[in-house]
Design a protein around this motif. Sequence first.
Motif, PDB file in Angstrom:
ATOM      1  N   ARG A   1       2.063   3.316  14.223  1.00 22.41           N
ATOM      2  CA  ARG A   1       2.566   3.178  12.861  1.00 22.41           C
ATOM      3  C   ARG A   1       1.613   3.719  11.800  1.00 22.41           C
ATOM      4  O   ARG A   1       2.059   4.159  10.737  1.00 22.41           O
ATOM      5  CB  ARG A   1       2.843   1.699  12.552  1.00 22.41           C
ATOM      6  CG  ARG A   1       4.002   1.125  13.329  1.00 22.41           C
ATOM      7  CD  ARG A   1       4.420  -0.225  12.793  1.00 22.41           C
ATOM      8  NE  ARG A   1       5.523  -0.772  13.571  1.00 22.41           N
ATOM      9  CZ  ARG A   1       6.221  -1.841  13.228  1.00 22.41           C
ATOM     10  NH1 ARG A   1       5.924  -2.503  12.116  1.00 22.41           N
ATOM     11  NH2 ARG A   1       7.201  -2.266  13.991  1.00 22.41           N
TER      12      ARG A   1
ATOM     13  N   GLN B   1      -0.476   6.202   9.904  1.00 20.13           N
ATOM     14  CA  GLN B   1      -0.570   7.656   9.781  1.00 20.13           C
ATOM     15  C   GLN B   1      -2.021   8.110   9.746  1.00 20.13           C
ATOM     16  O   GLN B   1      -2.351   9.189  10.218  1.00 20.13           O
ATOM     17  CB  GLN B   1       0.165   8.120   8.521  1.00 20.13           C
ATOM     18  CG  GLN B   1       1.667   7.857   8.568  1.00 20.13           C
ATOM     19  CD  GLN B   1       2.354   8.327   7.306  1.00 20.13           C
ATOM     20  OE1 GLN B   1       1.713   8.675   6.321  1.00 20.13           O
ATOM     21  NE2 GLN B   1       3.673   8.344   7.332  1.00 20.13           N
TER      22      GLN B   1
ATOM     23  N   ASN C   1       5.992   8.173  -1.619  1.00 24.85           N
ATOM     24  CA  ASN C   1       6.733   7.775  -0.425  1.00 24.85           C
ATOM     25  C   ASN C   1       7.494   6.475  -0.591  1.00 24.85           C
ATOM     26  O   ASN C   1       8.530   6.270   0.050  1.00 24.85           O
ATOM     27  CB  ASN C   1       5.764   7.637   0.768  1.00 24.85           C
ATOM     28  CG  ASN C   1       5.195   8.969   1.209  1.00 24.85           C
ATOM     29  OD1 ASN C   1       5.788  10.022   0.966  1.00 24.85           O
ATOM     30  ND2 ASN C   1       4.047   8.938   1.854  1.00 24.85           N
TER      31      ASN C   1
END
Length: 294
Positions: free
Chosen positions: A152, A154, A282
Amino acid sequence: MAQRALLIAGPTASGKTAMAIERSAEEKSLIINTDSMQVYDVLNVISARPNAQELAQAAHRMYGYVPPATRFSTGAWLRDVQALIQGEGANYEKLIFVGGTGLYFDALINGFAQIPDVPQEVIQQVEEMIQPLDADQRAKLLAQKDPAMAKRLQAPDPQRVARAISVMEATNKSLAHWQDEPNEPSILQGFELEKIVLNPERDILRNRIAKRFGLMMQAGAIEEVEAITALGLDPTLPAMRAIGVPEISAYLRGDMTLDEAREKSIIATHQYAKRQRTWFRNRMTDWQWVDPLA
């Protein structure tokens, strides 16, 4: 009880405090800190908290109220906000949340996974374990300890890796497990929300960051770092990792010149602003994006 809330997010040095104070003049408002570094005591200048003149223009809460020896969490911040809203906040027409910590805003609006508290000694042991590791080594360690979270994340930055491994060590369950549990309802449920992201032009923001750090140095940043280092705190504490603290500490030890400390702090602030922008792009796609300097 106040039923309207204004949320002002943005990268560091983008003018959030100025906008919050300006908007607070429209009606009886309470400004609430939504920045994970500005909660800590001692770091008045380094964390760019509102100054005395700004504090006098509006009611401000949750600034500088946490001892720097504390590892303060998003969950703890959210609990304090809830108590504030249910108490003093009821006396105001509007609540203004202002800061640069995206996770605080996310928890405020969307609720927060109820992750069990992790003992301080576990957190400290894990942070000491990962401190000497580079990014590749942190990624490998996380993949060994918590494969689900390794997929999960990044980027295996130290704070997130330490958080994931600490939760696994304390609960024997992946942080991913707790994140997948239903969130508690938003504490702003039922509020009329206005959500703004400040998005100044990149080069202008870079200039503002450099200018502001110069002003911080004039306003007592060095003396502030001397004061916090004199407390003999664990260097892995969040307050001790605030931008400017490691760099000025290195200057005070004689490991770099003052100019080098200033330049490294400015570069670190640029990098932090870049990470903030990425997070906002995001996760805050439905917010109103504003260039406050246009």
